[in-house]
Design an enzyme around this catalytic site. Structure first.
Site, PDB file in Angstrom:
ATOM      1  N   ASP A 217     -41.582-113.019 -28.391  1.00 36.79           N
ATOM      2  CA  ASP A 217     -40.787-111.943 -27.811  1.00 36.79           C
ATOM      3  C   ASP A 217     -40.308-112.329 -26.412  1.00 36.79           C
ATOM      4  OD1 ASP A 217     -39.952-109.085 -28.030  1.00 36.79           O
ATOM      5  OD2 ASP A 217     -41.276-108.840 -26.303  1.00 36.79           O
ATOM      6  N   GLU A 284     -37.229-115.484 -29.468  1.00 36.95           N
ATOM      7  CA  GLU A 284     -36.227-114.442 -29.319  1.00 36.95           C
ATOM      8  C   GLU A 284     -35.532-114.719 -27.982  1.00 36.95           C
ATOM      9  OE1 GLU A 284     -35.672-109.626 -28.645  1.00 36.95           O
ATOM     10  OE2 GLU A 284     -37.318-110.758 -27.762  1.00 36.95           O
TER      11      GLU A 284
END
Length: 575
Positions: A217, A284
């Site tokens: 993330d 990401e």
């Protein structure tokens, strides 16, 4: 439609051995909204286990599971209080172990979400940091600073939270702490060796339990400008802005992140060397420049990083071709595979993004089929295979912190997170027990969109996706990295040939990952062509067999009449 007789069995591991991840189909499970096993209205790990056979039948290769760790749920699990345990809302560690075992037996790899940019404010380390005085070493694990102005009442700089409002919150002793997202998500200080060591311990914890890798993330945000300089003034980004790196150059895509990923690559390669099972790191990485994006997937860093260019591209052939070329050129230069994305839990679903209603659904199906024809990795977000629309969630039902932090100016991401419809004629559509209200309400008109209904409908998106994934496994044309644009097609039409792997070329080599130059004038005996009409109906001469179509088309084996907002795959003529 072609019925390939050489397809791999459903559920068999993604082809490619150690490099399976270079052309896998990755399925994102937003665990809160996938399937609820205990009747509390929230999805959980046992619910996911129950539906593994459906994912095997669909034909995906690997799962990416969003956070299931202990959390106060201020951001639905992305505020992690303990990265090495399962939150009781989602089950127990034993449920995760059982899921990994059952997935492996079914031929599915499993990647879990790692959230290294920030923790929960309830994390023991942050609780101790708040209790410590300014200057205490415990505060050095996070980013605490004195404020500006005579009394320190102004934030340390002008940085803004992605969710809206300032990126700084003041504590009672007068200092401020940094949170690029919600105030309940303080940012770690990645210049501190203890932060790095703790995260490496987390990687080992899950690798030892058998996960196949990690989705990282906010992979472009861990390291901040060392001087915490102000960003350029005058740019007011919305909470749903994906690419922020150019407007906020001192926050995102700092050079220091690459050292972190080199150490993680070494760590994961150590596991692979012991048992031969490839572990994968996927970022990401919201970086707008494809060349800078490619730095994250150099051979000694991450294996993959999401290519978000198609997600933001308008539905036009020129925009799609430009985005595909830019990503492939940059990633090919470092020997990396592209990882194509059209949706996730943070953005408006394609049906809504492409206009909504029947037009949006036609375009979403066409875009999905085109993405699945591209070389590299394809990522499906749960519900893509059902062409789920974006839901207009009533203000009283919204749960996303973006809604509250923006002062109600942004609806937030709830509309893309409405729970999956599995079966039945009314909510909760098999997501939970009858009569249970899911954590986000489902529309009353989704009966025809359930998995069970679509599995029985020959024109459904679910069967379209299953057919595409079967052909991705079985047709040799879709196994390599080669792509050749066709320039003999009308304007407003995107067309390319997929070619079998170059003899002797290994995945990731220059010949395998680069473009094939030249203009195609016909489909050769070894090529397969994907054609997408974006700007209106087209007619073109093309010989072959119709393999798949996202909607009704006219084709006699020589001339193709393709309506607007439609994609076809044309395979070589029968020998």
């Amino acid at each position: 439609m072609i019925d390939p007789d050489d397809a791999d069995r459903p559920g068999s591991p993604a082809p490619g051995g150690a490099d399976w991840w270079r052309r896998a189909v990755l399925y994102q499970v937003y665990v809160r909204s996938f399937a609820d096993s205990d009747g509390d209205g929230v999805g959980d790990l046992p619910g996911l286990r129950r539906h593994l056979p459906v994912l095997v039948e669909l034909g995906v290769d690997a799962l990416w599971i969003t956070p299931f760790y202990r959390s106060p749920m201020a951001d639905h699990g992305y505020d992690v209080a303990d990265h090495r345990d399962v939150d009781p809302l989602f089950g127990r560690l034993a449920d995760l172990d059982a899921l990994l075992a059952e997935a492996a037996a079914a031929g599915l790899r499993v990647l879990v979400d790692l959230v290294p940019n920030h923790s929960s404010a309830a994390h023991p380390a942050f609780v101790e940091a708040l209790a410590a005085p300014p200057g205490d070493p415990r505060r050095a694990l996070y980013v605490f600073r004195d404020g500006r102005g005579p009394d320190g009442a102004a934030p340390p700089n002008n940085w803004r939270s992605v969710f809206g409002g300032p990126a700084w919150t003041r504590v009672p002793d007068g200092q401020w702490y940094l949170h690029l997202f919600d105030a309940a998500q303080p940012d770690w200080n990645w210049s501190h060796p203890a932060v790095r060591a703790d995260h490496e311990a987390t990687l080992r914890f899950w690798l030892d339990r058998g996960v196949d890798g990690f989705r990282i993330d906010v992979s472009h945000g861990l390291v901040k400008d060392a001087e915490l300089r102000d960003n350029p003034p005058g740019v007011d980004l919305e909470p749903d802005s994906g690419f922020r790196d150019e407007a906020e150059p001192h926050v995102w895509d700092q050079d220091g992140v690459h050292e972190i990923y080199r150490s993680w690559r070494t760590l994961t390669e150590g596991y692979t060397a012991r048992d031969g099972r490839a572990r994968v790191l996927i970022g990401e990485t919201w970086v707008s420049d494809p060349v800078r994006l490619a730095r994250y997937v150099r051979p000694d860093e991450l294996h993959l990083t999401f290519s978000f260019s198609l997600l933001g591209a308008p539905f036009t052939s020129s925009a799609w071709r430009a985005a595909i070329d830019a990503e492939r050129d940059a990633l090919g230069a470092v020997g990396a595979a592209a990882t194509w994305v059209l949706a996730n839990h943070d953005v408006v679903r394609p049906v809504g993004r492409y206009g909504g209603g029947a037009v949006g659904e036609r375009r979403a199906r066409a875009a999905l089929l085109t993405m699945l024809a591209l070389p590299g990795v394809a990522v499906l977000y749960q519900g893509d295979e059902l062409a789920l629309p974006q839901v207009e969630v009533a203000p009283a039902d919204r749960r996303d912190p973006v809604w509250t932090r923006s002062g109600g100016t942004s609806a937030g991401r709830d509309g893309a997170r409405v729970p999956m419809p599995w079966s039945g004629d009314a909510p909760p559509y098999g997501f939970s027990a009858d009569g249970v209200r899911p954590w986000l309400p489902q529309p009353a008109d989704w009966a025809a969109r359930t998995v069970l209904a679509q599995a029985a409908d020959p024109m459904s998106t679910w069967l379209l996706v299953r057919g595409a994934l079967t052909l991705r496994r079985s047709l040799p044309h879709l196994r390599g990295d080669e792509l050749r644009w066709r320039d003999d097609v009308p304007a407003g039409c995107l067309a390319f040939d997929r070619l079998p792997p170059v003899s002797g070329a290994e995945p990731g080599s220059a010949s395998a990952s680069g473009h094939t130059a030249g203009t195609a004038t016909s489909v050769g005996p070894s090529g397969m062509t994907c054609v997408m009409a974006t700007d209106g109906p087209v007619r073109l001469a093309i010989s072959g067999r119709l393999a798949l179509a996202s909607g009704p088309v006219g084709y006699d084996g020589a001339t193709l009449d393709l309506p607007a907002d439609t994609t076809v795959w044309v395979a070589p003529p029968a020998p």
